[in-house]
Design a protein around this motif. Structure first.
Motif, short mmCIF file in Angstrom:
data_model
loop_
_atom_site.label_atom_id
_atom_site.label_comp_id
_atom_site.label_asym_id
_atom_site.label_seq_id
_atom_site.Cartn_x
_atom_site.Cartn_y
_atom_site.Cartn_z
N THR A 177 1.03 -1.31 0.25
CA THR A 177 -0.02 0.23 -0.07
C THR A 177 0.90 1.27 -0.04
N GLY A 178 1.85 1.20 0.86
CA GLY A 178 2.97 2.24 0.80
C GLY A 178 4.25 1.47 0.48
N VAL A 179 5.34 2.36 0.79
CA VAL A 179 6.65 1.76 0.60
C VAL A 179 7.52 2.12 1.70
N GLY A 180 8.07 1.33 2.48
CA GLY A 180 9.08 1.44 3.52
C GLY A 180 10.33 0.64 3.45
N ALA A 181 11.38 1.02 4.18
CA ALA A 181 12.54 0.31 4.05
C ALA A 181 13.34 0.24 5.15
N GLY A 182 13.91 -0.65 5.72
CA GLY A 182 15.04 -0.80 6.81
C GLY A 182 16.35 -1.30 6.18
#
Length: 295
Positions: free
Chosen positions: A134-139
């Motif tokens: 749905t969104g974009v995240g990063a680690g």
């Protein structure tokens, strides 16, 4: 009986709770829709009160406060999720479990840690994990540790250079043409005007999607020089994307720096939807070890 640990993957759609033995073997788990925060936290506390857990790790949707020196530490900050903005999540957990060692980080960080320890990142020291849904995240994992600074990384909002002839202005209310604005599931559906589930695997829009994900890989490569870039999330489950991402990445990077072979460098997550809770439990286990060592 071995010691028990707890993990929470607190997502914007649902919470996943789990209790495991210290070796990571899950005893029980529960899912709770992310509704009213007070009701959710009451359910979370009631669940863990049933078990003699010795440590807990929480990976929360955000943005969250991650610096213990600041007043917003342990809070969910400026989220559009109704009722959750400025919610003091960690304080309520610590009030309910005053002597419990707790790890507090982002939901994408626990997923990254799960992939590092038990998934596609096994055997490397440095990796980037991108979840595209749905969104974009990063680690970011640096030397097998979660990377944070003044804030946690918000790499879903890397600004993007538009693909030639792409007139789409993006879906992010803050930045327009950032990675999330151009390549998230919501952005993809806004771009095409209908559910992405209706797209054929050979639709030309996948090449545009791959261009932006590849551009993110270039940015991560020149910024952090990871040993591996791992993609998770619903959009990333489109297997036809990976050859397109690797092809576009190779073109955009233009041999400027070396990377591992691209088919081993840009890969799909192995743990799927379990990455977050697996990573949370792994961090809880390590927190318990730290506590025992300190004693």
């Amino acid at each position: 009986m071995s010691l028990m640990i707890g993990g929470i993957e607190a997502g914007g759609t649902k919470f996943v709770l789990a209790v495991a033995e210290n070796d990571g073997k899950i005893i029980t788990r529960k899912k709770i829709p992310t509704g009213d925060p007070e009701a959710v936290i009451t359910d979370v506390i009631s669940f863990f009160k049933q078990f003699p857990i010795q440590s807990l790790a929480i990976g929360s949707f955000g943005p969250i406060g991650v610096d213990p020196r600041r007043d917003d530490y342990g809070s969910i900050k400026n989220t559009p999720k109704k009722g959750w903005a400025n919610f003091r999540f960690l304080d309520l957990i610590k009030k309910a479990f005053p002597n419990l060692p707790v790890v507090w980080t982002t939901d994408v960080n626990v997923a990254a840690y799960g992939e590092l320890t038990l998934g596609a990142g096994r055997g490397v020291n440095d990796l980037a994990y991108l979840t595209v849904g749905t969104g974009v995240g990063a680690g970011i994992i640096y030397q097998q540790k979660l990377y944070t600074g003044y804030n946690h990384a918000e790499l879903g909002h890397l600004l993007m250079q538009p693909r030639a002839k792409d007139q789409f202005l993006g879906n992010c209310p803050y930045h327009g043409r950032c990675l999330e604005g151009m390549a998230s599931g919501l952005a993809l559906e806004k771009r095409i005007g209908h559910s992405a589930k209706l797209l054929e695997k050979d639709d030309a829009v996948w090449r545009t999607e791959a261009f932006y994900l590849a551009q993110a890989c270039v940015d991560l490569t020149v910024s952090f020089a990871p040993e591996k870039i791992i993609f998770g999330g619903g959009v990333s489950n489109q297997e036809q994307l990976f050859p397109l991402i690797r092809e576009s990445f190779t073109e955009q990077l233009a041999n400027y720096v070396d990377t591992p072979p691209v088919d081993q460098y840009i890969v799909h997550a192995l743990l799927g939807d379990d990455a977050g809770i697996v990573g949370a439990l792994k961090l809880a286990s390590e927190k318990l070890t730290d506590q025992v060592t300190a004693l």
